[in-house]
Design a protein around this motif. Sequence first.
Motif, mmCIF file in Angstrom:
data_model
loop_
_atom_site.group_PDB
_atom_site.id
_atom_site.type_symbol
_atom_site.label_atom_id
_atom_site.label_comp_id
_atom_site.label_asym_id
_atom_site.label_seq_id
_atom_site.Cartn_x
_atom_site.Cartn_y
_atom_site.Cartn_z
ATOM 1 N N ALA A 97 0.832 -1.214 0.000
ATOM 2 C CA ALA A 97 0.000 0.000 0.000
ATOM 3 C C ALA A 97 0.863 1.260 0.000
ATOM 4 O O ALA A 97 0.785 2.087 0.927
ATOM 5 C CB ALA A 97 -0.959 -0.016 1.194
ATOM 6 N N PRO A 98 1.679 1.455 -1.019
ATOM 7 C CA PRO A 98 2.610 2.586 -1.016
ATOM 8 C C PRO A 98 1.899 3.934 -1.046
ATOM 9 O O PRO A 98 0.803 4.067 -1.599
ATOM 10 C CB PRO A 98 3.419 2.371 -2.299
ATOM 11 C CG PRO A 98 2.520 1.569 -3.181
ATOM 12 C CD PRO A 98 1.767 0.669 -2.254
ATOM 13 N N ALA A 99 2.536 4.923 -0.459
ATOM 14 C CA ALA A 99 1.996 6.284 -0.444
ATOM 15 C C ALA A 99 2.309 6.974 -1.764
ATOM 16 O O ALA A 99 3.259 6.609 -2.467
ATOM 17 C CB ALA A 99 2.598 7.069 0.717
ATOM 18 N N PRO A 100 1.521 7.971 -2.134
ATOM 19 C CA PRO A 100 1.819 8.738 -3.347
ATOM 20 C C PRO A 100 3.223 9.338 -3.295
ATOM 21 O O PRO A 100 3.689 9.780 -2.242
ATOM 22 C CB PRO A 100 0.750 9.841 -3.334
ATOM 23 C CG PRO A 100 -0.373 9.281 -2.523
ATOM 24 C CD PRO A 100 0.280 8.432 -1.471
ATOM 25 N N GLY A 101 3.900 9.305 -4.421
ATOM 26 C CA GLY A 101 5.243 9.858 -4.511
ATOM 27 C C GLY A 101 6.348 8.971 -3.984
ATOM 28 O O GLY A 101 7.509 9.383 -3.941
ATOM 29 N N ALA A 102 6.017 7.738 -3.596
ATOM 30 C CA ALA A 102 7.013 6.831 -3.018
ATOM 31 C C ALA A 102 8.101 6.473 -4.027
ATOM 32 O O ALA A 102 7.836 6.302 -5.216
ATOM 33 C CB ALA A 102 6.334 5.566 -2.512
ATOM 34 N N LYS A 103 9.320 6.356 -3.524
ATOM 35 C CA LYS A 103 10.445 5.888 -4.328
ATOM 36 C C LYS A 103 10.738 4.442 -3.949
ATOM 37 O O LYS A 103 11.036 4.151 -2.793
ATOM 38 C CB LYS A 103 11.689 6.751 -4.078
ATOM 39 C CG LYS A 103 11.583 8.168 -4.579
ATOM 40 C CD LYS A 103 12.831 8.958 -4.212
ATOM 41 C CE LYS A 103 14.080 8.365 -4.848
ATOM 42 N NZ LYS A 103 15.288 9.172 -4.501
ATOM 43 N N LEU A 104 10.639 3.554 -4.921
ATOM 44 C CA LEU A 104 10.839 2.121 -4.703
ATOM 45 C C LEU A 104 12.182 1.676 -5.257
ATOM 46 O O LEU A 104 12.518 1.980 -6.407
ATOM 47 C CB LEU A 104 9.727 1.323 -5.382
ATOM 48 C CG LEU A 104 9.927 -0.203 -5.464
ATOM 49 C CD1 LEU A 104 9.909 -0.835 -4.077
ATOM 50 C CD2 LEU A 104 8.847 -0.842 -6.351
#
Length: 298
Positions: A97-104
């Motif tokens: 459930a990543p947050a908006p703007g997340a860097k993976l």
Amino acid sequence: MNSMLARRLVRTVPVSIRQMPRGRAFGCSAACRQPSAEPPQENSTTHFGFKTVPKEMKESLVRNVFSNVASNYDVMNDAMSMGIHRLWKDHFIHKMAPAPGAKLLDVAGGTGDIAQRFLEYQDSTNGDSTSSVHMVDINPDMLREGERRLADSKWQQQNRIGFTVGNAEKLEFIEDNSFDVYTIAFGIRNCTHPDQVVREAYRVLKPGGRFMCLEFSRVSNPVLAAIYDMHSFYVIPKLGELIANDRQSYEYLVESIRKFPAQDEFAQIIRDAGFTTIGKGYENLTFGTVAIHSGYKF
């Protein structure tokens, strides 16, 4: 298949590494010492499947395996798992459930399955066009497959994907505290030092960042474990021979699963690296055929 059925299948259906990126990269007292004693020597061997090999050889051996299977990797995954690997990966992303703007940072990113699902989730669920993925894989053939698949994607055109050939144990080209999420799916069991991989993950994650690992694991039910072993040691190598004309590579893939630490042991490795886990630190899927491990950098 609706989402409720997919989640049910995930839980119930039984189975069986530097080039620069092409895209955007992102005590004891003296009295008790024994002068004649030599310092302990680190074990110089490790496992390659069920074989014992010098540690310095494993990286090249694993690289050869994945070069052999790269072009047929997803076809074989479908055949080995009856397509269930796709549901495991879907559940993996929804659990993230990543947050908006997340860097993976997607390590052992291979053919891009996790990267693509992450970006699709961000677009469809969060309406986000700013998140990004940096894919790292030790094998250039596997990474090339991922590049080929994503070459015409909007994410590549938006410069939201980077690719680097690199070793998960030595991510020296990545700065400390750089990423929000670190993923490694079906890759850490192939590394010579999984504990070093997890420590590197801790280093490159930002405070508050999350480590997530999807990996084959141990089936605890003895009856199901016997069925799983039969499928693994007899069916999967035969499928590798028939579909990819490569029995030996798939024998290694099966053997590497059995050599990887069990769920509780690997969860402790994650905690020893500095991560905080919630509860037992993992979720079993399909009776423990695979497990999702998770830890937070606080």
